[in-house]
Design a protein around this motif. Sequence first.
Motif, PDB file in Angstrom:
ATOM      1  N   GLU A   1       0.843  -1.202   0.000  1.00  0.00           N
ATOM      2  CA  GLU A   1       0.000   0.000   0.000  1.00  0.00           C
ATOM      3  C   GLU A   1       0.880   1.253   0.000  1.00  0.00           C
ATOM      4  OE1 GLU A   1      -2.274   0.890   3.494  1.00  0.00           O
ATOM      5  OE2 GLU A   1      -3.744   2.095   2.389  1.00  0.00           O
ATOM      6  N   LEU A   2       0.663   2.100  -1.005  1.00  0.00           N
ATOM      7  CA  LEU A   2       1.348   3.390  -1.086  1.00  0.00           C
ATOM      8  C   LEU A   2       0.380   4.452  -0.554  1.00  0.00           C
ATOM      9  CD1 LEU A   2       3.632   5.318  -2.185  1.00  0.00           C
ATOM     10  CD2 LEU A   2       2.360   5.357  -4.340  1.00  0.00           C
ATOM     11  N   VAL A   3       0.786   5.135   0.503  1.00  0.00           N
ATOM     12  CA  VAL A   3      -0.125   6.060   1.191  1.00  0.00           C
ATOM     13  C   VAL A   3       0.443   7.474   1.168  1.00  0.00           C
ATOM     14  CG1 VAL A   3      -1.275   6.598   3.379  1.00  0.00           C
ATOM     15  CG2 VAL A   3      -0.791   4.215   2.768  1.00  0.00           C
ATOM     16  N   THR A   4      -0.410   8.462   0.895  1.00  0.00           N
ATOM     17  CA  THR A   4      -0.041   9.861   1.116  1.00  0.00           C
ATOM     18  C   THR A   4      -1.243  10.564   1.733  1.00  0.00           C
ATOM     19  OG1 THR A   4       1.136  11.749   0.119  1.00  0.00           O
ATOM     20  CG2 THR A   4      -0.755  10.892  -1.100  1.00  0.00           C
ATOM     21  N   PRO A   5      -1.001  11.563   2.600  1.00  0.00           N
ATOM     22  CA  PRO A   5      -2.139  12.254   3.226  1.00  0.00           C
ATOM     23  C   PRO A   5      -3.023  12.929   2.177  1.00  0.00           C
ATOM     24  CG  PRO A   5      -0.075  12.802   4.347  1.00  0.00           C
ATOM     25  CD  PRO A   5       0.295  12.068   3.097  1.00  0.00           C
ATOM     26  N   PRO A   6      -4.327  12.965   2.426  1.00  0.00           N
ATOM     27  CA  PRO A   6      -5.258  13.555   1.461  1.00  0.00           C
ATOM     28  C   PRO A   6      -5.143  15.077   1.424  1.00  0.00           C
ATOM     29  CG  PRO A   6      -6.425  12.978   3.472  1.00  0.00           C
ATOM     30  CD  PRO A   6      -5.004  12.492   3.640  1.00  0.00           C
ATOM     31  N   LEU A   7      -5.632  15.678   0.342  1.00  0.00           N
ATOM     32  CA  LEU A   7      -5.615  17.140   0.191  1.00  0.00           C
ATOM     33  C   LEU A   7      -6.743  17.727   1.030  1.00  0.00           C
ATOM     34  CD1 LEU A   7      -4.931  17.426  -3.665  1.00  0.00           C
ATOM     35  CD2 LEU A   7      -3.277  17.499  -1.771  1.00  0.00           C
ATOM     36  N   ASP A   8      -6.499  17.809   2.339  1.00  0.00           N
ATOM     37  CA  ASP A   8      -7.536  18.200   3.298  1.00  0.00           C
ATOM     38  C   ASP A   8      -7.480  19.685   3.647  1.00  0.00           C
ATOM     39  OD1 ASP A   8      -5.202  18.363   4.665  1.00  0.00           O
ATOM     40  OD2 ASP A   8      -5.751  16.999   6.287  1.00  0.00           O
ATOM     41  N   GLY A   9      -6.692  20.460   2.909  1.00  0.00           N
ATOM     42  CA  GLY A   9      -6.558  21.879   3.214  1.00  0.00           C
ATOM     43  C   GLY A   9      -5.238  22.205   3.885  1.00  0.00           C
ATOM     44  N   MET A  10      -4.531  21.185   4.372  1.00  0.00           N
ATOM     45  CA  MET A  10      -3.230  21.412   5.020  1.00  0.00           C
ATOM     46  C   MET A  10      -2.072  20.951   4.135  1.00  0.00           C
ATOM     47  SD  MET A  10      -3.615  20.737   9.071  1.00  0.00           S
ATOM     48  CE  MET A  10      -4.288  19.091   9.045  1.00  0.00           C
TER      49      MET A  10
ATOM     50  N   PRO B   1      -5.421   9.576   5.801  1.00  0.00           N
ATOM     51  CA  PRO B   1      -4.608  10.001   6.941  1.00  0.00           C
ATOM     52  C   PRO B   1      -3.751   8.850   7.450  1.00  0.00           C
ATOM     53  CG  PRO B   1      -6.935  10.586   7.246  1.00  0.00           C
ATOM     54  CD  PRO B   1      -6.864   9.645   6.089  1.00  0.00           C
ATOM     55  N   VAL B   2      -2.561   9.200   7.930  1.00  0.00           N
ATOM     56  CA  VAL B   2      -1.685   8.177   8.513  1.00  0.00           C
ATOM     57  C   VAL B   2      -1.022   8.777   9.757  1.00  0.00           C
ATOM     58  CG1 VAL B   2       0.166   8.792   6.877  1.00  0.00           C
ATOM     59  CG2 VAL B   2       0.269   6.597   8.051  1.00  0.00           C
ATOM     60  N   THR B   3      -0.981   7.991  10.829  1.00  0.00           N
ATOM     61  CA  THR B   3      -0.462   8.494  12.105  1.00  0.00           C
ATOM     62  C   THR B   3       0.906   7.884  12.419  1.00  0.00           C
ATOM     63  OG1 THR B   3      -1.428   6.717  13.413  1.00  0.00           O
ATOM     64  CG2 THR B   3      -2.827   8.653  13.010  1.00  0.00           C
ATOM     65  N   MET B   4       1.617   8.510  13.346  1.00  0.00           N
ATOM     66  CA  MET B   4       2.906   7.978  13.785  1.00  0.00           C
ATOM     67  C   MET B   4       2.725   6.625  14.465  1.00  0.00           C
ATOM     68  SD  MET B   4       5.648   9.336  12.786  1.00  0.00           S
ATOM     69  CE  MET B   4       6.775   8.451  13.867  1.00  0.00           C
ATOM     70  N   LYS B   5       1.578   6.423  15.120  1.00  0.00           N
ATOM     71  CA  LYS B   5       1.322   5.125  15.755  1.00  0.00           C
ATOM     72  C   LYS B   5       1.375   4.020  14.701  1.00  0.00           C
ATOM     73  CE  LYS B   5      -2.094   2.991  18.882  1.00  0.00           C
ATOM     74  NZ  LYS B   5      -2.901   2.052  18.079  1.00  0.00           N
ATOM     75  N   GLU B   6       0.713   4.275  13.564  1.00  0.00           N
ATOM     76  CA  GLU B   6       0.683   3.273  12.500  1.00  0.00           C
ATOM     77  C   GLU B   6       2.089   3.034  11.924  1.00  0.00           C
ATOM     78  OE1 GLU B   6      -1.897   4.276   9.222  1.00  0.00           O
ATOM     79  OE2 GLU B   6      -1.650   2.302   8.284  1.00  0.00           O
ATOM     80  N   VAL B   7       2.828   4.128  11.740  1.00  0.00           N
ATOM     81  CA  VAL B   7       4.171   4.003  11.165  1.00  0.00           C
ATOM     82  C   VAL B   7       5.104   3.274  12.131  1.00  0.00           C
ATOM     83  CG1 VAL B   7       6.210   5.317  10.427  1.00  0.00           C
ATOM     84  CG2 VAL B   7       3.929   6.012   9.651  1.00  0.00           C
ATOM     85  N   ARG B   8       5.014   3.631  13.410  1.00  0.00           N
ATOM     86  CA  ARG B   8       5.896   3.005  14.396  1.00  0.00           C
ATOM     87  C   ARG B   8       5.594   1.506  14.537  1.00  0.00           C
ATOM     88  NH1 ARG B   8       6.394   5.797  20.161  1.00  0.00           N
ATOM     89  NH2 ARG B   8       4.161   5.345  20.138  1.00  0.00           N
ATOM     90  N   GLU B   9       4.302   1.191  14.594  1.00  0.00           N
ATOM     91  CA  GLU B   9       3.923  -0.225  14.713  1.00  0.00           C
ATOM     92  C   GLU B   9       4.364  -1.030  13.489  1.00  0.00           C
ATOM     93  OE1 GLU B   9       0.124   0.372  17.749  1.00  0.00           O
ATOM     94  OE2 GLU B   9      -0.243  -0.330  15.692  1.00  0.00           O
ATOM     95  N   ALA B  10       4.223  -0.404  12.323  1.00  0.00           N
ATOM     96  CA  ALA B  10       4.643  -1.089  11.094  1.00  0.00           C
ATOM     97  C   ALA B  10       6.154  -1.287  11.074  1.00  0.00           C
ATOM     98  CB  ALA B  10       4.190  -0.288   9.870  1.00  0.00           C
ATOM     99  N   SER B  11       6.877  -0.292  11.599  1.00  0.00           N
ATOM    100  CA  SER B  11       8.334  -0.421  11.661  1.00  0.00           C
ATOM    101  C   SER B  11       8.728  -1.594  12.547  1.00  0.00           C
ATOM    102  CB  SER B  11       8.944   0.881  12.199  1.00  0.00           C
ATOM    103  OG  SER B  11      10.314   0.718  12.481  1.00  0.00           O
ATOM    104  N   LEU B  12       8.067  -1.719  13.712  1.00  0.00           N
ATOM    105  CA  LEU B  12       8.410  -2.773  14.667  1.00  0.00           C
ATOM    106  C   LEU B  12       8.003  -4.154  14.161  1.00  0.00           C
ATOM    107  CD1 LEU B  12       7.452  -0.907  17.969  1.00  0.00           C
ATOM    108  CD2 LEU B  12       9.769  -1.413  17.118  1.00  0.00           C
TER     109      LEU B  12
END
Lengths: 422, 422
Positions: free
Chosen positions: B299-308, B345-356
Motif C-alpha cells: 500500500e502506497l499512502v499519502t495524506p489527502p488534500l484536506d486543506g493542510m 490520513p496516517v499516524t505515527m502510531k501506525e508508522v511506528r507499529e509497522a516499523s516494529l
Amino acid sequence: MSNTLLRALRSSASTSSTAKVGRLPWGVSTIAGVRCMSIPAAGTSGLPDIDTSKLKVNKNTSPKTPPPAKDLKFGHTFTDHMLAIPWNVTTGWGAPQIQPYGPLALDPSSTVLHYAQTIFEGMKAYRHDDGKVTLFRPDMNMKRMNNSAQRIALPTFNGDALLSLIKELVRTDKHWIPREPGHSLYVRPTMIGTQKAIGVGPPSDALLFVICSPVGPYYPNGFKPVSLYGTTEYVRASPGGTGAYKLGVNYAPGILPQKAAASLGYAQNLWLHGPEHHLTEVGTMNMFVVFRKEDGAIELVTPPLDGMILPGVTRDSVLALAREHASGKNRLPNLPEKLVVSERPVTMKEVREASLSGKLVELFGAGTAAVISPVDKIGYLGQDVLIPTGADGMGPVSNPIWAELVGRQTGAIHSEWSVVVD
Amino acid sequence: MSNTLLRALRSSASTSSTAKVGRLPWGVSTIAGVRCMSIPAAGTSGLPDIDTSKLKVNKNTSPKTPPPAKDLKFGHTFTDHMLAIPWNVTTGWGAPQIQPYGPLALDPSSTVLHYAQTIFEGMKAYRHDDGKVTLFRPDMNMKRMNNSAQRIALPTFNGDALLSLIKELVRTDKHWIPREPGHSLYVRPTMIGTQKAIGVGPPSDALLFVICSPVGPYYPNGFKPVSLYGTTEYVRASPGGTGAYKLGVNYAPGILPQKAAASLGYAQNLWLHGPEHHLTEVGTMNMFVVFRKEDGAIELVTPPLDGMILPGVTRDSVLALAREHASGKNRLPNLPEKLVVSERPVTMKEVREASLSGKLVELFGAGTAAVISPVDKIGYLGQDVLIPTGADGMGPVSNPIWAELVGRQTGAIHSEWSVVVD
C-alpha cells in the motif's frame, strides 16, 4: 511557540548548530530537546551589533512639503528620510544610515520576496502641546521585534541602539508630525531577508529599515463602533504557529477573510478558534470583552498569551491601567470601582449568553493604529450577537481607559510610558 | 481553506464587494455565506489580462558565461534574463517584458515587504538528449499559482498566456541549461504586492516576475536517505490556514524548526499534526509511506488534500503513475504487482507499529527539487523509528516510480507530461 519554549531557546546558546548531540532528555515532549538547541542570534554571536556611533546621515536635498493634515490617508504619505541598517552573517550589523526616503534595490532572488522573511513593528511619535516629541513605550516594540527576528531566523540586535537611531530619525523629520489634535507620526521598523538565493534557510543578509508616515486620528468624527464577523472558516493563528510574533506572514492570509466579512456586511473578522469558538483577536487588533458578574463586579477579559495572541503594546497598557485601578494603586476617573481583570479564555457561548442575559457590558479591539475600537455586533452562526455601546460609541470601561491612554500618549497626563525624543 | 470552499468562492462572482446582503443561507457553518461572497479576480474583472502580443524584449547587452555545472549551488546562479509583468487594480495586467536580470526597485512601503504578499512556483526545464527543451506538467503550476493568488488577494491571470511567456524566457536563456546528466533549469515564477502604502488590504499594484537558475542533481553522488525529526512543537499548517497554497508565508516560519531539527542531528522536519500525530509533509516536500498489508499487497499512502497539504506536482505524478500501474493501464517495470494506492490520513502510531512488525516498506518525500527523497529514520518522542531503505538508497516502490518520472522529465520516456519549449 509558547513563551516557555521561547525562553528556553534563548537561554540555550551553548552548543554550536553543527554539534552532534547524543541521547537527549526527552521527558517533556512539547519542549523536547530544546535545552540542547542552539539558535545563534546575531546580537549574541560576537559579531558587531548595531553601533549608533557609526551612523551616517545623508540628508535629502529635495525635501517635500508635508501635505495638509486633512488630506492624510493612513500609511500613504512618507517623510523625507528613512533609516537603513544592513546585516551580513559574517560581518554582523553594518553602519546605520539616515538617507533620503526612496526605493530599495532588491535582487529578484531576495529571500523576502519568496519566503516571506519579514518582521515589522508599529509605533507612534506624538507632538505634545508644549512642543515635546515622544514615543509611547518604544522599549516594548524593540523587545517584540527581537522576539520576532528570532522566531523567523532573522538576526537579533541591540534594541537600545535601534531605539536611539529611531529617535534620531524622528528628530530629523519631526516637522512632519501634524500639529492637529489626534494626529501623530506612525513609525514602521521593518526587517527583511535579502540573501540573493532561492534556497529556504536563514538568510546570509538582511536589511533593517525604518520609515515614517504622518497619520490622522483613526476616528476623525468621533467613535464609530464596528461590526464583526465571527470567523470559523479561516484561522489567524494556531497552536505551534506564529500568531504570537509580529511577522509579515500573519497578515497577508487575513485579507481574503476580511473581504469575505465585508461582502457579508461586517467590517472586520473576529477570529474564533477551536471547537468551542474561543475569541482570539479582532482584525489586526487584540480583543477585550467586559462582563457584569453576579455580584455586581465588572470583569475585563482578554485572551491569555497562549502562543496564538500577539503581545500588543496597547493590550499590555490596557491591562496595566485596569490592574492599577483595581488594586487601588492608581484610580482612573469614571472607571467602575469593583473591577476584575482577567487574562483567560473566553468562548462565543459565554459572550452570546451574556448578551442575551444583559450581562455583556462591551467588547472592543485594542491596537496602535486605532488605540480602542468599539464593537456593536458579531455575526455568528447566522445571527447577530448584539453588543451594548455607550452614547459616545465607547463603553464604561473602554472610555476611561482610552482617555488615560491617550492622555499619556499626548502628554496631557505625565507618564513614564512617554519617552522623550526631542 | 478547503477545495470545496475555494470552488464556491470562484463560482460566486455575482454581487459587488460592497453590496449589502440580508439574511443568509447559513445551513452549513463551514461555508456559511460563501455563496454570497464576491472575490473579484483580475482575470475575470473585465480588465486587461496578460497579453503575449504585448511582449517587449530588452536583450541583456552584457551576458554572462554560465559557470561550469560542477560549481552550481542550488538557487545561487541566475541566467541573463528575467520576465516581468506589472499589474494595477484599475488598468489590469500591463505589457510583459523580458529584460536583463537585475535588481527590482521597490518602495520601502511595498506591501510585500511588510505583509508577506508573495506567492511562487517551482518548475524545471530539461534538455533532452535530442536537444529538445521541455517543461514538466507546467499547466499544473499555472493552475496552482492562480489558486495561490486568489487565496492571498493577489490578481489572477491567464495561465496559458503566462506559460507562453515562460517558454519564451526559457528559449531566450536555453544555453544556460547544463548539458550534464541530471541537470536542469529551475524556473521560479513569483508574484508580489507592490502597493506603496502600509495599510493591510488587497494591493493596488502587483508584479509578476520569473527568474531562472541552472541546477545540478539533488543527489550528485547517488541517493542518500535523510533522517527526519518528528516535529510536534511547531506546525507547518493548520485547518483554516494556508498550507494548501504555495504562499511565501508557509516557508519562513519553517526555518527555525529546521535549525532545531538539525541541532538534534536530523536533516529535516516531519510535520506532525494534531493529538494523534498525523504525518503531513516532510520539510518542504509532500510525503509518502509504503506498508506491506496482511494479504501481501503493498500500500502506497499519502495524506489527502484536506486543506493542510500542498497539492504538489510530483505528488500528483507519483499518485498517477502508481494508479495507472495498479489498474493495469500502464505497468511500470519492477513495481510490485499487487499495489494499492491510498490518499488517507496516517499516524505515527501506525508508522511506528509497522516499523516494529516489519510491515513498513519505505517512506519518502516528493517534490520538484529532489523528485524523490528517501528517509531512513524518524526521531519521535525520544526514540528513532527505523525505516528500511534499499541498496541504492531507495525502496521497491519509490525506485521504479522515480525511474519512470525522471525518464518522462528528461525525454527518455515519451509522455504528454513533457511540454516542448524549443
